[in-house]
Write an enzyme that holds these catalytic residues in place. Structure first.
Site, mmCIF file in Angstrom:
data_model
loop_
_atom_site.group_PDB
_atom_site.id
_atom_site.type_symbol
_atom_site.label_atom_id
_atom_site.label_comp_id
_atom_site.label_asym_id
_atom_site.label_seq_id
_atom_site.Cartn_x
_atom_site.Cartn_y
_atom_site.Cartn_z
ATOM 1 N N LYS A 160 11.050 34.649 -11.384
ATOM 2 C CA LYS A 160 10.775 35.727 -10.182
ATOM 3 C C LYS A 160 10.419 35.336 -8.999
ATOM 4 C CE LYS A 160 6.033 34.615 -9.270
ATOM 5 N NZ LYS A 160 5.375 34.194 -8.189
ATOM 6 N N PRO A 179 12.680 25.611 -11.538
ATOM 7 C CA PRO A 179 12.099 24.374 -11.047
ATOM 8 C C PRO A 179 10.585 24.644 -11.300
ATOM 9 C CG PRO A 179 13.738 25.123 -9.575
ATOM 10 C CD PRO A 179 13.608 26.263 -10.504
ATOM 11 N N VAL A 180 9.894 23.700 -11.755
ATOM 12 C CA VAL A 180 8.550 23.490 -11.939
ATOM 13 C C VAL A 180 7.580 23.517 -10.637
ATOM 14 C CG1 VAL A 180 6.526 22.322 -13.176
ATOM 15 C CG2 VAL A 180 8.845 22.594 -14.157
ATOM 16 N N GLY A 181 6.528 24.202 -10.468
ATOM 17 C CA GLY A 181 5.520 23.879 -9.453
ATOM 18 C C GLY A 181 6.050 24.630 -8.026
ATOM 19 N N ALA A 182 6.919 25.492 -8.339
ATOM 20 C CA ALA A 182 7.800 26.056 -7.165
ATOM 21 C C ALA A 182 7.245 27.261 -6.509
ATOM 22 C CB ALA A 182 9.155 25.965 -7.292
ATOM 23 N N GLY A 183 6.480 28.070 -7.501
ATOM 24 C CA GLY A 183 6.104 29.665 -7.184
ATOM 25 C C GLY A 183 7.084 30.499 -7.660
ATOM 26 N N GLY A 203 6.715 28.473 -15.841
ATOM 27 C CA GLY A 203 5.765 28.334 -16.824
ATOM 28 C C GLY A 203 5.208 29.629 -17.480
ATOM 29 N N SER A 204 4.850 30.784 -16.558
ATOM 30 C CA SER A 204 4.325 31.927 -17.075
ATOM 31 C C SER A 204 5.215 32.735 -17.633
ATOM 32 C CB SER A 204 3.881 32.605 -15.695
ATOM 33 O OG SER A 204 2.761 32.239 -15.220
ATOM 34 N N SER A 205 6.574 32.722 -17.324
ATOM 35 C CA SER A 205 7.741 33.399 -17.913
ATOM 36 C C SER A 205 7.982 32.822 -19.262
ATOM 37 C CB SER A 205 8.946 33.430 -17.028
ATOM 38 O OG SER A 205 9.928 34.076 -17.551
ATOM 39 N N ASP A 225 -0.108 35.393 -13.789
ATOM 40 C CA ASP A 225 1.427 35.747 -13.507
ATOM 41 C C ASP A 225 1.994 36.328 -14.763
ATOM 42 O OD1 ASP A 225 1.098 35.456 -10.827
ATOM 43 O OD2 ASP A 225 2.851 33.803 -10.773
#
Length: 303
Positions: free
Chosen positions: A12, A98-102, A106-108, A142
């Site tokens: 997102k 990408p991880v930790g990118a906003g 992970g939430s998805s 999220d």
């Protein structure tokens, strides 16, 4: 008996992200528009009968594969606890977000696993929906959005979502610097003077008719993140210079996105940014309207 399912967990972007207050427990309350994006992780789920519940995650990112307490594993364990399911759950997770990118990867992943497990268990009534929402919120602010990812206004700490009808698919470019940004650290550094409050309702109407401008794309967290990571400003500036009608950081960063007038313009801008900022991962994508893409595309085979 073995049940196998496969699905896509979409990313997102936050078209805007405005802070409206802070609760007594320290969580900030937000007003944001979430747009699901064609960039997605791929998930394959295998559920087997077992004497005791267990979850194993295999992932193309070694650091996630090593940690069996990631959001994907926690989602599967939480589902089994909530619905008294005893099974062996094997998760194959191919990360593209990408991880930790906003971008909510992970939430998805967590929400998609909840949906897939509900489908495998053939749970569909309204009570199940509310229970899934409760599990999702316990996993992260999220996660509830991704239970039904479609263009939405998201308020509270993320638990209240209202779909926005008629939002078209938008060509976008996402540029991600080579570092992870700590959401908690960004919020800790945010002062109340940086809160912009709720968006005018006119901004929601503008989004629905594809009238998206730089004025609308506010992110109260951007100044804090840019102060720590100036690369974010550079990538945002490149998107603006290359014709994005709106460019902003997504979530707490460090990914930035630009909205373009056409797919060709977005792809051209992506190519240029790859040359000018080789340190960044650059993706030409589209937002989704929530009708077909981003759903879990479940394929079940019980045998």
């Amino acid at each position: 008996m073995v049940t196998e399912l496969s699905g896509r967990a979409c990313a997102k972007i936050n078209l805007f992200l405005r802070v409206t207050g802070r609760r007594g427990d320290g969580y900030h309350e937000l007003d944001s528009v979430f747009l699901p994006v064609s960039l997605a992780d791929e998930i394959r789920l295998e559920i087997r009968a077992a004497d005791a519940p267990s979850v194993t995650v295999n992932c193309n990112l070694p650091e996630l594969a090593r940690s069996q307490n990631n959001l994907a594993a926690r989602a599967a364990r939480s589902f089994m606890s909530e619905f008294d399911l005893v099974a062996e759950v094997l998760i194959d997770l191919e990360k593209h977000i990408p991880v930790g990118a906003g971008l909510g990867g992970g939430s998805s992943d967590a929400a998609t696993i909840l949906r897939m497990m509900a489908a495998a268990a053939q749970l569909t009534d309204e009570d199940v929906v509310s229970r899934l929402h409760r599990i999702a919120l316990s996993l992260g602010a999220d996660v509830p959005f991704f239970l039904d990812p479609r263009p939405s206004r998201v308020t509270g700490i993320g638990e209240r979502t209202v779909a926005i009808a008629g939002v078209p698919r938008l060509p976008i470019v996402i540029a991600v610097p080579p570092f992870e940004v700590s959401t908690a650290a960004i919020f800790r550094a945010l002062e109340p003077a940086g809160w912009s409050g709720a968006a005018p309702d006119a901004h929601i109407a503008s989004i629905a008719r594809d009238d998206i401008s730089a004025e609308l794309a506010v992110n109260d967290l951007a100044a804090v993140a840019i102060a720590q990571f100036p690369e974010i400003r550079r990538l945002k500036g490149l998107l603006e210079d290359l014709g994005a009608r709106a460019a902003q950081m997504s979530g707490s960063g460090g990914a930035v996105f630009g909205v373009f007038d056409s797919t060709n313009a977005a792809e051209s801008a992506a190519m240029t940014i790859r040359r000018r900022a080789p340190f960044a991962k650059v993706i030409a994508a589209t937002t989704l309207d929530g009708n077909t893409d981003g759903e879990s595309d479940d394929e079940s085979d019980a045998r």
